[in-house]
Design an enzyme around this catalytic site. Sequence first.
Site, short mmCIF file in Angstrom:
data_model
loop_
_atom_site.label_atom_id
_atom_site.label_comp_id
_atom_site.label_asym_id
_atom_site.label_seq_id
_atom_site.Cartn_x
_atom_site.Cartn_y
_atom_site.Cartn_z
N GLN A 196 -4.12 -5.46 20.12
CA GLN A 196 -2.96 -4.54 20.12
C GLN A 196 -3.10 -3.61 21.32
O GLN A 196 -3.93 -2.70 21.32
CB GLN A 196 -2.92 -3.76 18.80
CG GLN A 196 -2.57 -4.65 17.61
CD GLN A 196 -2.81 -3.99 16.26
OE1 GLN A 196 -3.85 -3.37 16.03
NE2 GLN A 196 -1.86 -4.12 15.34
N ARG A 205 10.89 2.55 10.43
CA ARG A 205 9.56 3.15 10.22
C ARG A 205 8.85 3.16 11.57
O ARG A 205 8.51 2.12 12.11
CB ARG A 205 8.78 2.33 9.19
CG ARG A 205 7.37 2.84 8.89
CD ARG A 205 6.70 1.88 7.93
NE ARG A 205 5.36 2.24 7.54
CZ ARG A 205 4.25 1.97 8.24
NH1 ARG A 205 4.33 1.37 9.41
NH2 ARG A 205 3.07 2.29 7.77
N GLU A 209 5.52 7.63 10.44
CA GLU A 209 4.27 7.17 9.81
C GLU A 209 3.14 7.93 10.49
O GLU A 209 2.45 7.43 11.37
CB GLU A 209 4.09 5.66 9.98
CG GLU A 209 2.98 5.10 9.08
CD GLU A 209 1.68 4.73 9.78
OE1 GLU A 209 0.64 4.70 9.10
OE2 GLU A 209 1.67 4.48 11.00
N ASP A 225 6.00 3.27 13.49
CA ASP A 225 4.61 2.99 13.16
C ASP A 225 3.65 3.72 14.10
O ASP A 225 3.86 3.73 15.32
CB ASP A 225 4.40 1.47 13.28
CG ASP A 225 2.98 1.07 13.01
OD1 ASP A 225 2.53 1.24 11.86
OD2 ASP A 225 2.30 0.59 13.95
N ARG A 259 -8.20 -3.73 3.50
CA ARG A 259 -6.86 -3.33 3.04
C ARG A 259 -6.15 -4.47 2.32
O ARG A 259 -5.24 -4.24 1.53
CB ARG A 259 -6.00 -2.85 4.22
CG ARG A 259 -6.46 -1.52 4.80
CD ARG A 259 -5.66 -1.15 6.04
NE ARG A 259 -5.84 -2.10 7.12
CZ ARG A 259 -5.16 -2.07 8.28
NH1 ARG A 259 -4.26 -1.13 8.47
NH2 ARG A 259 -5.38 -2.95 9.22
N HIS A 311 2.20 0.01 20.30
CA HIS A 311 1.52 -1.10 20.98
C HIS A 311 2.26 -2.41 20.80
O HIS A 311 3.02 -2.58 19.85
CB HIS A 311 0.09 -1.25 20.45
CG HIS A 311 0.00 -1.13 18.95
ND1 HIS A 311 -0.41 0.02 18.32
CD2 HIS A 311 0.28 -2.00 17.94
CE1 HIS A 311 -0.39 -0.15 17.01
NE2 HIS A 311 0.03 -1.36 16.75
N HIS A 370 0.34 -0.26 1.96
CA HIS A 370 -0.46 -1.43 2.32
C HIS A 370 -1.74 -1.02 3.03
O HIS A 370 -2.63 -1.82 3.19
CB HIS A 370 0.38 -2.34 3.23
CG HIS A 370 0.64 -1.72 4.57
ND1 HIS A 370 1.42 -0.57 4.71
CD2 HIS A 370 0.21 -2.02 5.81
CE1 HIS A 370 1.44 -0.24 5.99
NE2 HIS A 370 0.72 -1.11 6.67
N ASP A 371 -1.80 0.23 3.49
CA ASP A 371 -2.97 0.71 4.22
C ASP A 371 -3.98 1.32 3.26
O ASP A 371 -3.81 1.29 2.05
CB ASP A 371 -2.54 1.74 5.27
CG ASP A 371 -1.96 1.08 6.52
OD1 ASP A 371 -2.34 -0.07 6.81
OD2 ASP A 371 -1.14 1.73 7.20
N ASP A 398 -3.11 -8.25 12.11
CA ASP A 398 -2.87 -6.96 11.46
C ASP A 398 -1.61 -7.03 10.57
O ASP A 398 -0.80 -6.09 10.56
CB ASP A 398 -2.76 -5.86 12.52
CG ASP A 398 -2.96 -4.46 11.95
OD1 ASP A 398 -3.35 -4.35 10.78
OD2 ASP A 398 -2.69 -3.48 12.67
C1 GLC Z 1 -2.69 4.79 10.71
C2 GLC Z 1 -3.37 5.99 10.12
C3 GLC Z 1 -4.78 5.76 9.72
C4 GLC Z 1 -4.91 4.42 9.09
C5 GLC Z 1 -4.53 3.38 10.09
C6 GLC Z 1 -4.72 1.97 9.63
O1 GLC Z 1 -2.49 4.91 12.03
O2 GLC Z 1 -3.27 7.10 10.96
O3 GLC Z 1 -5.20 6.73 8.81
O4 GLC Z 1 -6.21 4.22 8.66
O5 GLC Z 1 -3.22 3.52 10.45
O6 GLC Z 1 -4.49 1.76 8.32
C1 GLC Z 2 0.06 1.58 11.00
C2 GLC Z 2 0.20 0.50 9.97
C3 GLC Z 2 -1.09 -0.23 9.87
C4 GLC Z 2 -1.43 -0.80 11.21
C5 GLC Z 2 -1.40 0.27 12.29
C6 GLC Z 2 -1.42 -0.34 13.64
O1 GLC Z 2 -0.81 2.55 10.64
O2 GLC Z 2 0.58 1.04 8.75
O3 GLC Z 2 -1.04 -1.24 8.90
O4 GLC Z 2 -2.72 -1.36 11.14
O5 GLC Z 2 -0.25 1.03 12.23
O6 GLC Z 2 -0.20 -0.96 13.93
#
Ligand code: GLC
Ligand code: GLC
Length: 647
Positions: free
Chosen positions: A249, A279, A323, A281, A517, A181, A392-393, A138
Site C-alpha cells: 500500500q 467512507r 475514519e 479511509d 482481524r 494509498h 472489521h478492524d 488487506d
Molecule cells: C486505522 C486505525 C488504526 C487501525 C488500523 C488498521 O488506520 O487508525 O487504529 O489499527 O487502521 O486496522
Molecule cells: C483503514 C481500514 C483498515 C485498513 C487501513 C488501511 O483503517 O479500516 O481495514 O487496513 O485503513 O487501508
Amino acid sequence: MTQADLHTKASKAHIIARGKTDLNLLFEDRKASNLSLIQYLYFSLYPQDQFEGNFDQLWEKLDSLFDSRPKELKSQDVERVLAGKWFQSEHWVGMQLYADRFAKDIKGVQARLPYLDDLGVNFLHIMPLTTRPEGPNDGGYAVNNYTKVDPSLGTNKDLNSLTKELRDRKMLLMLDFVVNHTSDEFEWSLKAKKGEKKYQEYYFTYPDREIPDQFEATLPEIFPNTSPGNFTFDKDMNRWVMTVFNSNQWDLNYKNPDVFEEMLTQLVHLVNLGVDVVRFDALAFLWKKLGTISQNLPETHMLISLFRLCLQTVAPGVILLAEAIVAPRDILLYFGKGPFEGNECDLAYNATLMALLWNSIATTKTQVLYRNLTELPHKPLSTSWINYLRCHDDIGLGFDDKYIYEAGWDAQMHRQFLRDYFSGEFPGSPSKGGIFMYNPKTGDGRIVGNTASLVGLEKALEEKNTSLKKQALDKIVMLHGIILTYGGIPMIYAGDELAVLNDYSYLKEADKKDDTRWLNRPKQPWDVVATLEKKDSDASLIHQNIKKMIGIRKKEPCLADPDPRTFIELNNPHLLAYLRTQIDSQDFFMVISNFSPERQVIRVKHLTESGCPKSDELLDLISEKKISLKRGWITIKPYQLFWLKRI
Ligand code: GLC
Ligand code: GLC
C-alpha cells in the site's frame, strides 16, 4: 438558528427560486459560493505563486466532473439539499458487511436485501469492491482501481443493478474511498516502477535511506508484526517508497497538486456509481511531515475540507464519513474547526464511545466512560456519529489516560488488563478474543473478536454454563440498545444480529493467517437464518431483540440527531444512563443500562434531578412492562437495558 440551519435555509430558498430542474444553474451557484473557500484552502496547501495554473485547471475540471454525474443522481442531490439534515434522522440503521463473506458476491448481496429490509437495516456499508492484488490485499484496501469491480465479486453492471435497487428501496450505500494509498499494482505505481518520474512523484519515493530514516525517527508503526517500518524497497523502481500500512500500500503524496486533482476525479467517479456516503479511509494520515507522527496534521484537515467543498459543489447530496480512529479530541476535529466547522466530514466513527463501552464491559464500571464523554466538547450540530460496537478492524484503546488515572488505575497496566481480559487470559474473564499487532517495543496492542465472543457467549457454550450464557446474551442486547439510541447512525456488523462467534478459519488461509482481524470478519450463516423461526435459539433471541429495538428506534423522533442527549448521574459506578429529548417537545426517551453482574438500585430522585420529568410510572419498551417509581427507587437486573418512556 445555527449557522448550518441558516445555510440550509438559504440554499433551499435559492433552489426554490431557481426552479428545481435547473441543475446547471444550481451547480454554477454552488461554484460561486464555494469559490473563495476552495481557493483559500488550495493556495494554503499549494502556494499561489507556483500553482495558479493548477488551480485554474482544477476549477475547469469541476465542470467536466459535474457533467459526468448521472442526471438521476443530480436530481437526488437537489432533493437532499432541500430536505436538509437528511442523514440525522432516527430512520437510518446501518450494517457493515463484506460482499463475499455476506453473500458470495454483489448479486448475492442484492438477493439478500429483503433480509436486511425485514431486520430494519437501510444503510449498507459494503467493504471494498474494486480490483486488488492477488494474495494479501488487506481485504481490498490495497486498491488496484477505484471504480472497476473485482471479477471475484461481480461486474460493474451488477453494482449498477444493486445501487438502483437500493435507491428504489430507499436504502443508502456507503463505500470506501481509500484516499491515503493505492496498491503497488495501481496504474500510477506501475508507471512509477517503470521509472516514470512523474508518477514516482505521486508517491514518496527516495533513492536511499536518508529521508526514510529521518521519517522513521518519529513515525509510529501501524502494522509492526506484518509490515514493520514505514518504507519498502521496490526492486523494479530501485527506490524506497513510503508504505505506512502494508508494504503493498503506497502512500500518496498530496504535496503534489496533480495527486489531489486526480484523486478528486477518482472520488467523483466513485460517487457517480450511486454512492450516498463515502467512507474516507485512514484520512488522518493524508499529509506527511518530517519530525511529526504525520497524523492529524493541520494540512490534512485543509485537504479533507478541500475534497469536501469540491465534492459538495459537484455532488451536494453525497456525505463524508471520517475514519479517524484517533484520540477523542482529535476525532472531533474531523467535523471541521473554526471557519471550517461543518465543512469537513459530516459523519465520524464514534471510536471513543466504542472503546469505552468495552472498557465498561471489562471493568463493570462506567466512570471512565462518563468522564471522557461528558468532558468532550460538543460536535457541530450539522454533523452526526456512526455508533458501533466493533467493525472489521481491531478495537483500539484510544481513550484519555487522564481518566484512567482518575479512576485509580495505571494507564499502561490498565490497557494490559483490557488485553488480558478480552483475550481470556485474565482469570475469570468470560471473553474469547485475540490480540492485534502487539508491539513489545511500545507495549501497544489492540483487541480483536466478534461481539458475541468478546462478551462471553463462546466460552459459555463451550463450558455449557447457562448463567454465563444468559449474561452474554443480555450484554449483546444491552450494547446494541446503546448504539441504537446514543444519537447518530447505529452501524451493526453483519452477523452480530445473530450472535455469530469468532471465525477461526483464517488461520488456515495463507493470505490471512497473520492478520488476526479476520477473526472478527465471519461469514453470514444463512443456515442459521433459515432456522430463525425456532424462537428459543441464541441467534433467534438476539435477532428478535435487535429487530424489535430497530423498530422502536425508527418511531422515536427523540432519537434523531442533533436532538439533545443528557447524561444522568445516578451515583452508581455500574450504570450508564442518558436522556434523549426533542427540541421544542415535552417528549423524552431515557436509557439506563447496568454493566455489572449484580442487580443495582436506582434512586428516583437522581432521575428527576437530572431532568427526567416527574411521573409515578414509566413504560420500559424493552421488557414491555410498567415500572412504578412510587417507592422512590427501582432495581435493574445484571446487564439489563431499560428504554423508558412516559406512559
Ligand atoms: C486505522 C486505525 C488504526 C487501525 C488500523 C488498521 O488506520 O487508525 O487504529 O489499527 O487502521 O486496522
Ligand atoms: C483503514 C481500514 C483498515 C485498513 C487501513 C488501511 O483503517 O479500516 O481495514 O487496513 O485503513 O487501508
